[in-house]
Design an enzyme around this catalytic site. Structure first.
Site, PDB file in Angstrom:
ATOM      1  N   HIS A 109       0.815  -1.220   0.000  1.00 20.70           N
ATOM      2  CA  HIS A 109       0.000   0.000   0.000  1.00 20.70           C
ATOM      3  C   HIS A 109       0.849   1.271   0.000  1.00 20.70           C
ATOM      4  O   HIS A 109       0.317   2.358  -0.223  1.00 20.70           O
ATOM      5  CB  HIS A 109      -0.926   0.019   1.214  1.00 20.70           C
TER       6      HIS A 109
ATOM      7  N   ASP B  22      -4.540 -12.988   3.029  1.00 22.48           N
ATOM      8  CA  ASP B  22      -5.821 -12.590   3.596  1.00 22.48           C
ATOM      9  C   ASP B  22      -6.999 -12.867   2.671  1.00 22.48           C
ATOM     10  O   ASP B  22      -8.142 -12.490   2.991  1.00 22.48           O
ATOM     11  CB  ASP B  22      -5.802 -11.126   4.032  1.00 22.48           C
TER      12      ASP B  22
ATOM     13  N   ASP C 289      -2.651 -10.499  -2.493  1.00 21.69           N
ATOM     14  CA  ASP C 289      -3.291 -10.021  -1.272  1.00 21.69           C
ATOM     15  C   ASP C 289      -4.757  -9.673  -1.565  1.00 21.69           C
ATOM     16  O   ASP C 289      -5.089  -9.242  -2.672  1.00 21.69           O
ATOM     17  CB  ASP C 289      -2.547  -8.782  -0.786  1.00 21.69           C
TER      18      ASP C 289
ATOM     19  N   HIS D  15      -6.352  -7.169  -0.581  1.00 28.25           N
ATOM     20  CA  HIS D  15      -6.467  -5.726  -0.802  1.00 28.25           C
ATOM     21  C   HIS D  15      -5.561  -5.293  -1.949  1.00 28.25           C
ATOM     22  O   HIS D  15      -4.434  -5.751  -2.071  1.00 28.25           O
ATOM     23  CB  HIS D  15      -6.102  -4.971   0.474  1.00 28.25           C
TER      24      HIS D  15
END
Length: 347
Positions: A160, A285, A196, A198
């Site tokens: 991120h 995740d 991931d 996200h």
């Protein structure tokens, strides 16, 4: 498979995260890497080695100097301002405000460099981020030197982190730093595959206008999932980078059958682009029991993920990103690595 790890990554022990209007203990915790490391040793994955140190030059190859200086000094500046809690942004240069003048006050600078209020800065944050990028660089250096796969047990995660912003528990973009290092060592084109849950918004931003890195991300649809403002399918790159940014936004509840179709397309695109090295942003995740995600992958599915990644036949570096079902994070992360190794031996 060689694993790189450092106790320095444990120096960041944040106590504060804004979640659903409450201040809670962050989901991203030191225990995550401890559980993965325990599993690496339980299954006999291979040697665990301390990373080399690489200094700030590789960080500055992908991150803004002012941003790096801010991360390095934020905690001291925050304390000097008399603050007793952890540093959390509460004002941002939103659409109706200016972002071209960086404030002098610590509150304003936090807002300038922060993406979101989920991520606090505390004692040890800079030191842990430096150790994390050294882990990523050491893993990549090993893969480049030997052609063998490697695993960087990174913490904090990195995907991120944009060129000049932190958020989503990320400060320095480990995958981008490792990919840039491979390019600097003579690799013509690198693939960064982000699995991931996200979206890897920071990695996308760093390489969006470039054709020497192909970025592919499988993630929750940003219309309903963090980071919300990036990760749509129509974001395909800019200028020379057109066609080298691949987003696969998927709906909540996606299980492996549908998820793997997107994976297979990403692998095909990586082959077609002639990538020479693969960096895997290994967030686990997407697991069915992850507390802050919404996919339905099982532990066995992560083994199959590893097997499919091996079909590319590329020198591969895995770097830990997210995964917050802490009881299973070690099983799921190591299942990917074990599946990769098993398939590589069979090839």
């Amino acid at each position: 498979m060689l694993t790189f790890y450092s106790d320095e990554t444990l120096r960041r022990r944040a106590r504060t995260e804004l979640d659903g209007g409450r201040l809670v203990v962050p989901y991203e915790s030191p225990e995550r890497v401890e559980l993965v490391l325990k599993r690496v040793r339980e299954v006999g994955l291979g040697e665990v080695r301390a990373p080399e140190t690489f200094g700030l030059a590789p960080v500055l190859a992908v991150h803004d100097r002012g941003y790096v200086d801010f991360i390095a000094g934020c905690w001291d500046e925050w304390q000097a301002a008399g603050r007793t809690g952890e540093a959390i942004a509460w004002i941002w240069p939103t659409r109706t405000l200016r972002d071209d003048v960086i404030p002098e006050h610590i509150d304003g600078r936090l807002g300038h460099y922060a993406q979101s209020a989920d991520t606090s800065i505390c004692a040890g944050t800079f030191e842990a981020a430096m150790a994390s990028k050294d882990i990523a660089l050491s893993a990549m250096a090993h893969t480049l030197a030997t052609g063998e796969p490697s695993f960087g047990l990174c913490r904090p995660p990195g995907h991120h982190a944009a060129s000049d912003q932190f958020g989503g528990y990320c400060f320095f973009n480990n995958a981008a730093i490792a990919a840039q290092h491979a390019l600097d060592e003579g690799v013509a084109r690198v693939a960064v595959l982000d699995v991931d849950f996200h979206h890897g918004n920071g990695t996308q931003e760093i390489f969006y206008a470039r054709d020497d890195v192909l970025f592919a991300s499988l993630h929750g649809d940003p219309r309903s999932c963090f980071p919300y403002f990036l990760g749509h399918a129509d974001e395909t790159g800019r200028g020379r980078g057109e066609g080298y940014n691949l987003n696969y936004p998927l709906p909540a509840g996606t299980a492996f059958v549908a998820w793997s179709r997107a994976l297979d397309d990403a692998l095909r695109r990586i082959r077609d682009a002639g990538c020479e090295v693969l960096v895997v942003s290994l967030g686990v995740d997407a697991f069915e029991h992850d507390p802050i995600s919404a996919f339905r992958l099982t532990s066995d599915d992560f083994t199959e993920l590893g097997r499919r990644l091996a079909t590319l036949g590329l020198p591969t570096t895995f770097l830990l990103e997210g995964g917050y079902a802490v009881e299973e994070i070690g099983i799921n992360a190591v299942n990917v690595l074990s599946g990769f190794e098993a398939a590589a031996r069979e090839a």
